[in-house]
Design a protein around this motif. Structure first.
Motif, PDB file in Angstrom:
ATOM      1  N   ILE A 123     -31.314   9.316  10.498  1.00  0.00           N
ATOM      2  CA  ILE A 123     -30.927  10.306  11.505  1.00  0.00           C
ATOM      3  C   ILE A 123     -32.089  10.523  12.469  1.00  0.00           C
ATOM      4  CG2 ILE A 123     -30.278  12.713  11.894  1.00  0.00           C
ATOM      5  CD1 ILE A 123     -28.785  12.650   9.279  1.00  0.00           C
ATOM      6  N   THR A 124     -31.783  10.382  13.738  1.00  0.00           N
ATOM      7  CA  THR A 124     -32.729  10.696  14.810  1.00  0.00           C
ATOM      8  C   THR A 124     -32.089  11.747  15.718  1.00  0.00           C
ATOM      9  OG1 THR A 124     -31.875   8.877  16.163  1.00  0.00           O
ATOM     10  CG2 THR A 124     -33.788   8.415  14.752  1.00  0.00           C
ATOM     11  N   TRP A 125     -32.867  12.249  16.670  1.00  0.00           N
ATOM     12  CA  TRP A 125     -32.368  13.317  17.552  1.00  0.00           C
ATOM     13  C   TRP A 125     -32.539  12.923  19.012  1.00  0.00           C
ATOM     14  CZ3 TRP A 125     -30.076  17.982  16.138  1.00  0.00           C
ATOM     15  CH2 TRP A 125     -30.026  18.229  14.753  1.00  0.00           C
ATOM     16  N   LEU A 128     -35.609  12.050  21.424  1.00  0.00           N
ATOM     17  CA  LEU A 128     -36.548  13.154  21.387  1.00  0.00           C
ATOM     18  C   LEU A 128     -37.968  12.637  21.212  1.00  0.00           C
ATOM     19  CD1 LEU A 128     -36.690  16.303  21.308  1.00  0.00           C
ATOM     20  CD2 LEU A 128     -36.579  16.122  18.824  1.00  0.00           C
ATOM     21  N   ASN A 129     -38.891  13.230  21.970  1.00  0.00           N
ATOM     22  CA  ASN A 129     -40.302  12.874  21.864  1.00  0.00           C
ATOM     23  C   ASN A 129     -40.899  13.601  20.671  1.00  0.00           C
ATOM     24  OD1 ASN A 129     -42.946  12.130  22.222  1.00  0.00           O
ATOM     25  ND2 ASN A 129     -43.318  13.513  23.959  1.00  0.00           N
ATOM     26  N   THR A 178     -40.641  18.972  14.100  1.00  0.00           N
ATOM     27  CA  THR A 178     -40.679  18.421  12.741  1.00  0.00           C
ATOM     28  C   THR A 178     -39.290  17.920  12.373  1.00  0.00           C
ATOM     29  OG1 THR A 178     -42.409  19.981  12.091  1.00  0.00           O
ATOM     30  CG2 THR A 178     -41.184  18.880  10.319  1.00  0.00           C
ATOM     31  N   LEU A 179     -39.207  16.626  12.027  1.00  0.00           N
ATOM     32  CA  LEU A 179     -37.933  16.030  11.599  1.00  0.00           C
ATOM     33  C   LEU A 179     -37.981  15.804  10.090  1.00  0.00           C
ATOM     34  CD1 LEU A 179     -37.851  15.417  14.713  1.00  0.00           C
ATOM     35  CD2 LEU A 179     -36.653  13.308  14.114  1.00  0.00           C
ATOM     36  N   VAL A 216     -39.798  24.715  28.090  1.00  0.00           N
ATOM     37  CA  VAL A 216     -39.503  23.297  28.291  1.00  0.00           C
ATOM     38  C   VAL A 216     -38.645  22.740  27.151  1.00  0.00           C
ATOM     39  CG1 VAL A 216     -41.581  22.847  29.652  1.00  0.00           C
ATOM     40  CG2 VAL A 216     -41.664  22.641  27.142  1.00  0.00           C
ATOM     41  N   ASP A 217     -38.525  23.491  26.053  1.00  0.00           N
ATOM     42  CA  ASP A 217     -37.710  23.031  24.927  1.00  0.00           C
ATOM     43  C   ASP A 217     -36.229  23.271  25.151  1.00  0.00           C
ATOM     44  OD1 ASP A 217     -39.977  22.220  23.435  1.00  0.00           O
ATOM     45  OD2 ASP A 217     -40.305  24.281  22.768  1.00  0.00           O
TER      46      ASP A 217
END
Length: 639
Positions: A144-146, A153-154, A161-162, A176-177
């Protein structure tokens, strides 16, 4: 102890064993799949495959290669007229010594269904904490990535935190988030996108004081040794709380393999059994003792490992063989035994003891020659070990001893004798072994006494008085043991058994159940004899002989409404016990049930009739009463 004539060998030549067993695998639809099964041993070796315990038919699409490997071309999810290719597979290898079964391998089809948990939109104050989560059940487990605003996502920003469970944490949120976030799940089967979730960042004004709070604490987790455990803990508050970890039992968490992800998530790499326990996440307000806690239990499992393996042996026909298999694991493994690939159940000559860790085979014959496997299973995995039993069938094995007789010699001994074999047979015999046990005892309580080859009689001493024993004899030569002789039964001197205490229970208008207490020690009764007669008839029915371990018997097909007399005795080689007789009426059983019991000894014999005794007793009692009355009357007149 019997003479050591078995041909024990720790490792028999040409042992059949697996070099490579099939392992769990995830297949891709329409792709080829191969399952390993490589075996060594004396050839020829035939390898076959089973699916879900059923022999797997071969076809141009499903083939067994020369090295035993199973090849499935174009793995299918569904097939017309049959099941899919998914299931549990195992291979069996067979040569002239027996059959060996591999571990079961689970074959799953790669898949990636839709997300069952999607991230939800949220509004967070600037400087606060944001948390998104998505969940999907993939085979194999999806990576899983975002994405933020449809762009990966950078994650180089330390504020992001992933966690592998599909969790995204953002600490110290900034303007900025703000944006649109979504999950991307990927495995060999597919790629899936979750619903989108908005992150709105509010504030900018000075933040007010907030007590520490745990936004998401650790969840209970069960994993296997050597895997990685991640326990989540993310906290909010103003000022930002400090997150710490401890164990509920007070033991140190340690430092090796321990890492903190983000602001407070605990990661334990290469977990061991010592890492099992309850972990406490604490969020502390800086400079104070104020804190909030959350608990999570980590359970570490371990697949079975063998501490002791069964050893292959060669034994003579008529002898015994013992295989021992000791395994450890968490949770404790369950042990089962296979004989040539089939589950072995306890029987007359098959004993399983010590939670199935010990397999004992007695009076072995040619049909017992096989490969025996010990299978250890728990929720963390499976392990197997095997051993072969070879049964030597030498032509010059001695014949079973004949003419065995036993008689009492004293209160503590028996005299045993048997027929002398011919001189040619005697020359090959190296000794005898007498097997003796109290009647009713299990085989494990058996005693053995070695006897010289030139002796054809023997006194067994140190026995209990008035106790019945069963005995049999085996002859031994250098090639092995003979078959056992006929079993004989004998009772030491010391008297007859104690009379049994028994009860009668009327079951219906034509049936009575008799129940009695067994002797406290085995061998104190050789058996029981139960007889009955219909009153007023004097003749008893032929007695029913019952073995020493039986304590109940039902008498049926009786005449409704009649009265019966029931007699029960215990017996041994010295004779019968005193008997107990009981009258039972079958009248009025439609409305009530009769239960009578007690000792009620009468020192009776078959020719005596209890009913007559009762009548005589009544007459005597009446005469006594009349005599007393007359005595009082004459005494009063004289005065």
């Amino acid at each position: 102890m019997p003479p050591k004539t078995d041909l024990d060998r720790g490792c028999l030549a040409s042992e059949l064993s697996f070099l490579l067993e099939p392992s769990d695998v995830i297949a891709v639809r329409d792709h080829a799949l191969m399952l390993d099964c490589q075996v060594q041993g004396e050839k020829p070796i035939m390898v076959t495959w089973r699916k879900n315990g059923i022999p797997l038919p071969t076809s141009p699409r499903v083939r067994v290669l020369e090295n035993g490997t199973l090849l499935i071309q174009k793995f299918q999810k569904r097939r017309e007229g049959s099941d899919a290719d998914m299931g549990e597979y195992d291979c069996a290898a067979q040569n002239r010594y027996g059959l060996l079964v591999s571990r079961k391998a689970k074959v799953l089809l790669a898949s990636l269904p839709k997300f069952h948990t999607h991230p939800t939109s949220m509004s967070v104050d600037e400087g606060g904490v944001a948390r998104f989560q998505c969940q999907i059940n993939g085979v194999p487990e999806a990576k899983i990535t975002w994405e933020k605003d449809r762009v990966p996502l950078n994650i180089s920003d330390s504020r992001y935190t992933l966690l592998p469970m599909g969790i995204l944490q953002v600490t110290g949120v900034k303007q900025v988030d703000a944006g649109v976030f979504r999950c991307v799940a990927n495995n060999i089967a597919n790629t899936r996108y979750s619903h989108e979730a908005n992150l709105n960042v509010t504030g900018g004004a000075p933040r007010i004081y907030k007590e520490p709070a745990i936004l998401s604490g650790p969840q209970n987790l069960t994993i296997t040794v050597h895997q990685t455990a991640i326990l989540e803990c993310i906290a909010t508050g103003n000022p930002s709380p400090i997150v710490s970890w401890s164990r509920l039992d007070g033991r140190s968490i340690g430092v090796e393999g321990i890492q903190v992800l983000g602001t407070g998530n605990l990661m334990i790499s290469d977990v061991s059994l010592q890492h099992s326990g309850v972990y406490v996440c604490a969020a502390n307000r800086p400079g104070t003792r104020m804190r909030r806690t959350a608990l999570g239990r980590l359970v570490v499992q371990a697949p079975p490992e063998f501490l002791q393996w069964p050893q292959s042996v060669s034994k003579p026909a008529g002898g015994s063989a013992v295989f021992t298999c000791v395994a450890q694991g968490v949770p404790d493994p369950h042990l089962i035994w296979l004989k040539n690939g089939k589950v072995l159940m306890p029987g007359q000559n098959v004993k399983l003891t010590n939670n199935n860790s010990t397999l004992a085979l007695t009076r072995i014959g040619a049909e017992d020659e096989a490969i025996y496997q010990c299978i250890a299973e728990n929720s963390a995995g499976t392990n197997q070990a095997s051993a072969r039993l070879a049964v030597s069938q030498a032509k010059d094995l001695p014949a079973a001893p004949r003419g065995l007789l036993a008689r009492p010699a004293s209160t503590g001994s028996l005299h045993v004798a048997w027929s002398s074999p011919s001189a040619a047979v005697t020359d090959s015999i190296i000794g005898y072994v007498l097997h003796i046990r109290r009647i009713g005892e299990p085989d494990s309580m058996e005693l053995q006494e070695a006897i010289s080859k030139d002796a054809f009689q023997h006194d067994v001493t140190n026995l209990e008085a008035a106790t019945t024993y069963s005995l049999y004899l085996k002859a031994y030569s250098s090639a092995g043991a003979s078959q056992q002789s006929d079993i004989v039964v004998a009772t030491t001197h010391g008297g007859v058994p104690a009379p049994p205490t028994y009860f009668t229970k009327v079951l219906n208008s034509s049936a009575v159940q008799v129940l009695w207490e067994l002797p406290s020690k085995a061998g104190k009764a050789q058996g029981f004899r139960l007889s009955y007669r219909k009153v007023p008839h004097s003749a008893y029915q032929e007695p029913v002989e019952l073995p020493p371990h039986v304590n109940a018997h039902t008498i049926s097909d009786l005449e409704p409404g009649a009265v019966y007399e029931i007699k029960l005795v215990a017996y041994n080689g010295n004779g019968e016990s005193d008997c107990s007789k009981r009258l039972v009426s079958l009248a009025e059983q439609s409305t009530s049930e009769q239960i009578t019991g007690g000792n009620g000894l009468c020192q009776c014999r078959d020719a005596e009739a209890s009913l007559g005794s009762i009548v005589i007793g009544i007459h005597i009692g009446t005469a006594c009463i009349i005599f007393c009355v007359l005595f009082l009357m004459f005494g009063y007149r004289r005065r």
